[in-house]
Write a protein that holds these residues in place. Sequence first.
Motif, short mmCIF file in Angstrom:
data_model
loop_
_atom_site.label_atom_id
_atom_site.label_comp_id
_atom_site.label_asym_id
_atom_site.label_seq_id
_atom_site.Cartn_x
_atom_site.Cartn_y
_atom_site.Cartn_z
N ARG A 53 -15.84 -7.26 4.05
CA ARG A 53 -14.58 -7.12 4.64
C ARG A 53 -13.45 -7.45 3.88
O ARG A 53 -13.38 -8.66 3.19
N GLY A 54 -12.28 -6.72 3.96
CA GLY A 54 -11.17 -6.87 3.09
C GLY A 54 -10.08 -6.07 3.17
O GLY A 54 -10.09 -5.03 3.89
N VAL A 55 -8.83 -6.58 2.81
CA VAL A 55 -7.79 -5.61 2.62
C VAL A 55 -8.21 -4.32 1.88
O VAL A 55 -8.48 -4.35 0.63
N ARG A 62 -10.71 -6.02 -3.50
CA ARG A 62 -9.87 -5.24 -2.46
C ARG A 62 -11.12 -4.07 -1.78
O ARG A 62 -12.28 -3.77 -2.73
N ALA A 148 -14.05 -2.36 10.12
CA ALA A 148 -13.54 -3.60 9.96
C ALA A 148 -13.27 -4.05 11.46
O ALA A 148 -12.44 -5.00 11.77
N ASN A 151 -10.28 -6.29 13.01
CA ASN A 151 -9.18 -6.86 12.00
C ASN A 151 -8.05 -5.81 12.05
O ASN A 151 -7.92 -5.06 12.49
N TYR A 155 -7.06 -3.55 6.89
CA TYR A 155 -8.45 -3.88 6.39
C TYR A 155 -9.43 -2.81 6.77
O TYR A 155 -9.29 -1.98 7.32
#
Length: 577
Positions: A53-55, A62, A148, A151, A155
Amino acid sequence: MDTQLALRVKHWMASDPDPLMRQQLQTLLNSGDSAELEGRFAGRLAFGTAGLRGVVGAGPTRMNRLVVQQTSAGLGAYLKAQISDVATRGVVIGYDGRHDSKQFAHDAASVLTAMGIKVYLTANVAATPLVAFGVLHLGTAAGIVVTASHNPPQYNGYKVYWGNGAQIIPPHDSGIAACIDKAATQVIPLLEMPQAKASGQLVMLEEDFYDAYRQGVKLAPVLQNHTQPEAVSLAYTAMHGVGNQMALDVLKDAGFTKVYSVAEQAQPDGDFPTVNFPNPEEKGAMDMVMAEAKKHGAMLACANDPDADRFAVAVRTDSGDYQMLTGDQVGVLFGHYLLTHASENQRLTCTTIVSSSLLSKVAQSLNATCRTTLTGFKWLTNVGMSEETDSNRFLFAYEEALGYTVGSMVWDKDGLSALVAFAQLTAELASQGQTIWDRLEAIYREHGFHINAQVSIALKPTTPNIGAYLRANPPTEIAGHKVLSTDDISLGKRFFFEGSADGTQEDIALPASDVLIYRLKNGARVIVRPSGTEPKIKCYYEVVESMSKDDSLASAQQRAEVEMARFIEAHQAALPK
């Protein structure tokens, strides 16, 4: 700029299939933005028990196409090492409505099919519960959903299910992570989708797959209470996610005819334009669905989060306004409702250590079992499976963060079947001239008014290690109330104090975790979770107030809220500074 860093960036760019991501990195190189590049190349986006899970952005920390391809190659290698028939059983892949989700899902499919692993790929966006359902329905070795969840828009994520249909737990997470690290050093072969389809390696899941889930909900044994569904009216929002059509379909199948969908939030939109934060728990996120409910005088205002695995509801009050139920309130209502309808051999429920203790009391009063797990749905469902027997089958699990699984068609949280179950509970109560508030009050009168709160406390960098301090100086009272027992989950031990001069103790069957749980003589509870990475702790509080015959729901709640505020203040004041 550091030469080694520049070389690493250029090496990454040579493998990155996305021209926009390559341009992003080139711009940072041209501007000499070392700090930003160092952040993007400081390790990898961590693969844990929730996957990734991330931007979205360029670089290994990333979410981007190359990270997804490397992750898929690592997952494929791990599956091949663990499961002998993975090539033929295959992997099911689905994705939500975020901007990059379809591309990421297609990248995962291209990697796995190139490794000789069959892939079942949803032809369109799919709610997360459909992918968990698909693992068991199709008999695959694993499942991937690109989402995501709730979020913010920037994300994305990559969630993995094991062949049992539940989220992965240790040691699979670390095993997959090790394989991803290895895959990231190698060239990753890809099989183009037309070739994969032609070879039979790639099967597209069309409308019949979505219908299979819909039929599963319609026929689920725990969703057969069809007491006057036409009496219930409800507003619904998919919150710019993927739940709208399936939610309307499963409600229609269950006989609910007065359903009003929020048109502005019905279609998938990765920008989430009408909400600041697409999470039903966030202030303001439910405003539009409550306005829709008020317009029609509906009993309920219901929401799924954008991937439809969570369920939220606001209930009409006597004044005609709408009040959100907490995740704990919905969980306890579900537990009571399902247990009063289930057979004698389906009495197993599960909840987490930070959720309300009320479900365990309700379960005990109804001759049922309630197992308590670590936080996270991966634990709830894996424990539910392992504890289930022919004479005590799994019925229900919930966590306070709006996650519920009703029955065992989906071994993960499912906001769609939960929506149907809650509407059915409301309909049954309405047929008896009662409301959700009446049922809640009856439960509270029997077991006490339970109120829960969560507080994150920032500590000074100079504050001593809070976990070590509390273990070295165990409190004997908190906020003026005696501590009866302390659970130290890191040791797997419960220590008793009241009337136990010899310090009796017992084992706790939970995986080790840095958590301390204090149970007090007045029925209250404090849970402390120190952070291992920064100077802060999370504290979870529970207060229980008995209800007298003169109490109303409102008066009991007001008294509990006053006590909760006092309790939190007293506990925090006693912590080391």
